[in-house]
Write a protein that holds these residues in place. Sequence first.
Motif, PDB file in Angstrom:
ATOM      1  N   ALA A  85       6.513   4.788   4.429  1.00 25.88           N
ATOM      2  CA  ALA A  85       7.299   3.599   4.073  1.00 25.88           C
ATOM      3  C   ALA A  85       6.801   2.912   2.810  1.00 25.88           C
ATOM      4  CB  ALA A  85       7.266   2.603   5.226  1.00 25.88           C
ATOM      5  N   LEU A  98       9.079   2.163  -0.212  1.00 18.36           N
ATOM      6  CA  LEU A  98      10.101   1.165   0.101  1.00 18.36           C
ATOM      7  C   LEU A  98       9.498  -0.236   0.139  1.00 18.36           C
ATOM      8  CD1 LEU A  98      11.937   3.146   2.924  1.00 18.36           C
ATOM      9  CD2 LEU A  98      12.422   3.112   0.474  1.00 18.36           C
ATOM     10  N   ARG A  99       8.240  -0.312   0.560  1.00 15.65           N
ATOM     11  CA  ARG A  99       7.529  -1.595   0.530  1.00 15.65           C
ATOM     12  C   ARG A  99       7.385  -2.081  -0.905  1.00 15.65           C
ATOM     13  NH1 ARG A  99       1.285  -2.242   2.723  1.00 15.65           N
ATOM     14  NH2 ARG A  99       0.898  -4.347   1.909  1.00 15.65           N
ATOM     15  N   ARG A 125      12.659  -0.487   6.190  1.00 14.23           N
ATOM     16  CA  ARG A 125      11.801   0.561   5.648  1.00 14.23           C
ATOM     17  C   ARG A 125      11.155   1.378   6.769  1.00 14.23           C
ATOM     18  NH1 ARG A 125       8.220  -4.081   3.937  1.00 14.23           N
ATOM     19  NH2 ARG A 125       6.262  -3.915   5.116  1.00 14.23           N
TER      20      ARG A 125
END
Length: 355
Positions: free
Chosen positions: A140, A143-144, A153
Amino acid sequence: MTSLSLPPGERRIKLACRDLWKIYGVPPREAAQIARTGDRAALQRERYGRKPLAAVAGASFDIHEAEIFVLMGLSGSGKSTLLRCLTRLIEPSGGSVTLDGENLLAADRRRMTELRRKAMGMVFQNFGLLPHLTVLDNVAFPLRVQGIDRPTREARARDMTGLVGLRGREDQFPAQLSGGQQQRVGIARSLAAEPEIWFLDEPFSALDPLIRRQMQDEFIRLQKMLRKTIVFVTHDVQEAFRLADRIAIMRDGAVVQIGTPAEIALVPANDYIAEFLRDVPLLRVIRAADVMRPATDGKPALPQFSTEDVLEDILPVLLGGAAAVGICDAAGTLVGEIAAADISGLFGTQRAMPA
């Protein structure tokens, strides 16, 4: 139907590279001048006690949508440098690179950062996982960085973790995973942002042979599902011929031949490439689509194979007495046929047919 099954004029070009150079050993302005003029003689003149080095020398090619385009060559041939020039992780000395018509060499730093975050996925030999984060948080992470909220995410990361076969390991840390599992995390992370084009630099070369083969199988499976545009770097001939739609072979910074695996294996451009491919088992790299002829109407039902099946799988059926085999596309439609004479004639004009 993939882009490669369309006539050349109908193929959509995703990335175009024209006369790309990367020259070391001289100031950037002088390197740019050599690149603009293509003055190869200048590369032989010593400056500051040494000659300039062209790590990439005038590379030009197009990469089509949904194509696996493999850059192959020995160590030091320039393939990894070329990949990094395409993404501007290394600044080229000259030439042009366009992605969906956008000139990447004219993009400012902010725009390139945006493209790398959203349009480009990257996987390198070094897995680059963050040891203090779980599998889920590693996947993730891109996306963070984009500022996507946590529930979204994490949901996307769970989808990607499942896609690469790591469901149930989301809460583990990298140190708890095997090398192959760590590389799967790296692949899942690179896919999390849904990139338009995927760059992979020797992603499996650090793995043991069995795990490497398994990762190649996984890669093929993912590509059939996702249909990504892929630039894949490898020095492994067998890997290149197994994965590629087309291959660009490099030597001393220059691209010396581009073609499908069958085109390169059967008609090498020069003695260097012929020697490079000497031990390639042709029956394992030439696919049915490369040699089939149109199907003949009115023939009885034939044993059927896919356009992607290699001759090694088809030949035993023909040697077992079948007059021919039918070749079907991905939809199961009969699109061609192959007889034993087609295979023997093919090898008879190039190399002796393997036993």
